[in-house]
Enzyme design. Structure first.
Site, PDB file in Angstrom:
ATOM      1  N   ASP A 297     -14.416 -16.121   7.944  1.00 59.94           N
ATOM      2  CA  ASP A 297     -13.024 -15.780   7.665  1.00 59.94           C
ATOM      3  C   ASP A 297     -12.315 -15.543   8.999  1.00 59.94           C
ATOM      4  O   ASP A 297     -12.437 -14.479   9.602  1.00 59.94           O
ATOM      5  CB  ASP A 297     -12.973 -14.535   6.772  1.00 59.94           C
ATOM      6  CG  ASP A 297     -11.547 -14.112   6.428  1.00 59.94           C
ATOM      7  OD1 ASP A 297     -10.596 -14.629   7.049  1.00 59.94           O
ATOM      8  OD2 ASP A 297     -11.385 -13.251   5.540  1.00 59.94           O
TER       9      ASP A 297
ATOM     10  N   TYR B  54       0.818  -1.219   0.000  1.00 61.24           N
ATOM     11  CA  TYR B  54       0.000   0.000   0.000  1.00 61.24           C
ATOM     12  C   TYR B  54       0.850   1.267   0.000  1.00 61.24           C
ATOM     13  O   TYR B  54       0.678   2.138   0.850  1.00 61.24           O
ATOM     14  CB  TYR B  54      -0.963  -0.002   1.198  1.00 61.24           C
ATOM     15  CG  TYR B  54      -2.065  -1.030   1.046  1.00 61.24           C
ATOM     16  CD1 TYR B  54      -3.161  -0.750   0.251  1.00 61.24           C
ATOM     17  CD2 TYR B  54      -1.965  -2.270   1.654  1.00 61.24           C
ATOM     18  CE1 TYR B  54      -4.157  -1.692   0.081  1.00 61.24           C
ATOM     19  CE2 TYR B  54      -2.964  -3.225   1.482  1.00 61.24           C
ATOM     20  CZ  TYR B  54      -4.050  -2.920   0.698  1.00 61.24           C
ATOM     21  OH  TYR B  54      -5.029  -3.841   0.516  1.00 61.24           O
TER      22      TYR B  54
ATOM     23  N   LYS C 251      -2.572 -16.265   8.459  1.00 57.73           N
ATOM     24  CA  LYS C 251      -1.826 -15.394   9.377  1.00 57.73           C
ATOM     25  C   LYS C 251      -1.078 -16.147  10.486  1.00 57.73           C
ATOM     26  O   LYS C 251       0.014 -16.631  10.229  1.00 57.73           O
ATOM     27  CB  LYS C 251      -2.739 -14.309   9.913  1.00 57.73           C
ATOM     28  CG  LYS C 251      -3.118 -13.309   8.805  1.00 57.73           C
ATOM     29  CD  LYS C 251      -3.466 -11.922   9.307  1.00 57.73           C
ATOM     30  CE  LYS C 251      -3.386 -10.902   8.195  1.00 57.73           C
ATOM     31  NZ  LYS C 251      -4.662 -10.480   7.652  1.00 57.73           N
TER      32      LYS C 251
ATOM     33  N   TYR D 286     -12.926  -6.945   5.852  1.00 57.15           N
ATOM     34  CA  TYR D 286     -11.712  -7.086   5.037  1.00 57.15           C
ATOM     35  C   TYR D 286     -11.457  -8.571   4.792  1.00 57.15           C
ATOM     36  O   TYR D 286     -11.447  -9.369   5.739  1.00 57.15           O
ATOM     37  CB  TYR D 286     -10.485  -6.457   5.725  1.00 57.15           C
ATOM     38  CG  TYR D 286      -9.246  -6.659   4.896  1.00 57.15           C
ATOM     39  CD1 TYR D 286      -9.021  -5.886   3.755  1.00 57.15           C
ATOM     40  CD2 TYR D 286      -8.326  -7.662   5.204  1.00 57.15           C
ATOM     41  CE1 TYR D 286      -7.904  -6.100   2.958  1.00 57.15           C
ATOM     42  CE2 TYR D 286      -7.204  -7.877   4.409  1.00 57.15           C
ATOM     43  CZ  TYR D 286      -6.999  -7.094   3.288  1.00 57.15           C
ATOM     44  OH  TYR D 286      -5.903  -7.316   2.494  1.00 57.15           O
TER      45      TYR D 286
HETATM   46  C1  PLP Z   1      -5.109 -10.559   6.239  1.00 58.87           C
HETATM   47  C2  PLP Z   1      -6.468 -11.041   5.966  1.00 58.87           C
HETATM   48  C3  PLP Z   1      -6.787 -11.646   4.733  1.00 58.87           C
HETATM   49  C4  PLP Z   1      -5.797 -11.764   3.592  1.00 58.87           C
HETATM   50  O1  PLP Z   1      -4.687 -12.539   3.928  1.00 58.87           O
HETATM   51  P1  PLP Z   1      -3.312 -12.388   3.077  1.00 58.87           P
HETATM   52  O2  PLP Z   1      -2.441 -13.460   3.644  1.00 58.87           O
HETATM   53  O3  PLP Z   1      -2.812 -11.004   3.347  1.00 58.87           O
HETATM   54  O4  PLP Z   1      -3.656 -12.602   1.655  1.00 58.87           O
HETATM   55  C5  PLP Z   1      -8.082 -12.117   4.571  1.00 58.87           C
HETATM   56  N1  PLP Z   1      -9.006 -12.005   5.553  1.00 58.87           N
HETATM   57  C6  PLP Z   1      -8.725 -11.433   6.743  1.00 58.87           C
HETATM   58  C7  PLP Z   1      -9.789 -11.385   7.790  1.00 58.87           C
HETATM   59  C8  PLP Z   1      -7.458 -10.926   6.989  1.00 58.87           C
HETATM   60  O5  PLP Z   1      -7.190 -10.328   8.162  1.00 58.87           O
END
Ligand code: PLP
Length: 430
Positions: free
Chosen positions: A248, A19, A277, A147
């Site tokens: 997610d 970014y 993550k 997100y």
């Molecule tokens: C960081 C994140 C993503 C994307 O993961 P990347 O490894 O950066 O592609 C998707 N969903 C959530 C909730 C996130 O925090």
């Protein structure tokens, strides 16, 4: 080794950071090493880490157990393709993930990053309805302030404003957005809190493949914590409408919210779940999409009879081995106590921020502390103020937030909070 000046010159000339622009760049700080909860800069300064490198480094940096797991694995194999082959690190990982996540989730698709795992989840939902003879169900319903990643399908379900949908409106699939839940974490969900969501779901149910949301904690889209009751009602509504629920848990997974997975707050099982993550403790890029028996079997029994995805580096043994070691370390170490201790430290340490001018709200859940400001920060300025005081945090927009490694010591946590208070006091009062 090259000097700091030379390194920075090449970085500035050729490295494109997340970014950012390639002209008029904000400063970047060259790192020599990282150990425990400290990041060592090349100029000799040491920073207390308040970010866990974006939710990942839950055990701190350079952990001897994780280092050893990688050394052991590399001695037998760094990688083999996952098409037609399998191995202990991947099998050990899918076994662990099935055991730890909600009971309905039985099948694990390993991916290379969080965004890819979201793409995979969306493809699963669409293929599921296609296999059931309802190809018209291909859209997604989600929440504002969400997100889900930076690739195209993931971007299509990010908050339309902060996700900059107007830039890509010609190519993004058009999804449906309910308001971000107004009912806060710990509060009940009244009918009016979920009525807009319910209306959208019922009105569009014949074209909806799935609802996708971040359970309990909306991360990069606003750092908001919402009612478990809301999530429970979403689960029931999805069942009633025949729409899949994708949770997610890429940010929330592995204890960050105070539960191993945030779905546990509502005691629900999604049909599809994404993790990433903290999965490898911040060592290597790896994510996974988990599916229920029903989803997996329906896709497999339909046409074309296979799930249409398969990354080159799927199931990478190094990434799986360090994920296994990270999960074992987490479970062995009493993470619940660690996260509770951090929650208490953040409550105490950030409370004085509530009285600062320019602060709208301070909120804390698990090992996440958020100070919401009235106005956006000036990144270049606020970043330097933190670094000059020996702290690494990276605010965005109107949010200054802390999510330290679970192993942070009380003294370091108190320092993180005190510096946050000082810096906000200096910058946000004008
Ligand atoms: C960081 C994140 C993503 C994307 O993961 P990347 O490894 O950066 O592609 C998707 N969903 C959530 C909730 C996130 O925090």
């Amino acid at each position: 080794m090259r000097g700091v000046e030379e390194l920075l010159a090449i970085d500035q000339a050729h490295a494109w950071h997340p970014y950012t622009a390639t002209i008029n760049q904000d400063p970047v700080y060259p790192v020599r090493a990282a150990r425990g909860c400290r990041i060592q800069l090349m100029d000799g300064r040491e920073l207390i880490d308040g970010m866990s490198s974006w939710w990942c480094a839950i055990h701190g940096y350079n952990h001897p157990v994780l280092n050893q797991a990688l050394r052991d694995q590399i001695e037998s194999m760094a990688h083999v393709m996952f098409g037609g082959l399998t191995h202990e690190p991947a099998v050990g990982l899918v076994e662990r993930l099935v055991a730890l996540t909600p009971a309905a989730l039985r099948h694990v698709f390993l991916c290379d990053s969080g965004s890819v795992s979201v793409e995979v989840a969306i493809k699963m939902a669409i293929q599921y309805h296609q296999a059931r003879g309802e190809p018209g169900r291909h859209r997604l319903l989600t929440l504002r302030s969400g997100y889900h990643g930076d690739t195209f399908a993931a971007m299509s379900v990010c908050d339309p404003v902060t996700g900059m949908h107007h830039l890509f409106s010609r190519v993004l699939p058009q999804q449906l957005f309910a308001p971000a839940p107004a009912c806060r974490f710990g509060a009940p969900c009244q009918d009016e809190d979920i009525s807009a969501f319910t209306d959208l779901l019922w009105r569009h149910r014949e074209e909806l493949a799935a609802v996708i949301l971040e359970p309990i904690v909306q991360g990069a889209g606003g750092m908001r914590f919402y009612s478990a009751d809301y999530l429970r009602r979403v689960r029931e509504l999805c069942h009633a409408a025949g729409v899949l629920l994708i949770a997610d848990e890429i940010a929330t997974g592995f204890g960050r919210s105070g539960r191993l997975f945030a779905c546990e707050y509502a005691d629900i099982s999604p049909d599809i779940m994404t993790v990433g993550k903290a999965l490898t403790g911040g060592y290597l890029t790896l994510a996974a999409t988990l599916a229920s028996q029903e989803v997996a079997t329906t896709i497999s029994a339909g046409t074309p009879g296979v799930f249409m995805h398969g990354p080159t580096f799927m199931g990478n043994p190094l990434a799986c081995a360090v994920a296994n070691a990270s999960i074992d370390l987490l479970l062995a170490r009493g993470w619940e106590q660690e996260v509770r201790r951090i929650q208490a430290g953040l409550e105490q340490g950030l409370a004085p921020c509530r009285d600062l001018r320019g602060v709208v709200e301070v909120r804390i859940l698990g090992a996440i502390g958020v100070v919401e400001l009235a106005r956006p920060v000036v990144m270049r300025d606020i970043q330097r103020r933190f670094v000059d005081r020996g702290v690494w945090v990276r605010p965005f927009g109107r949010l200054v937030y802390l999510m330290p490694p679970y192993v942070i010591e009380a003294r370091d946590l108190a320092r993180l909070c005190a510096v946050t208070q000082e810096v906000i006091g200096e910058t946000a009062s004008g």
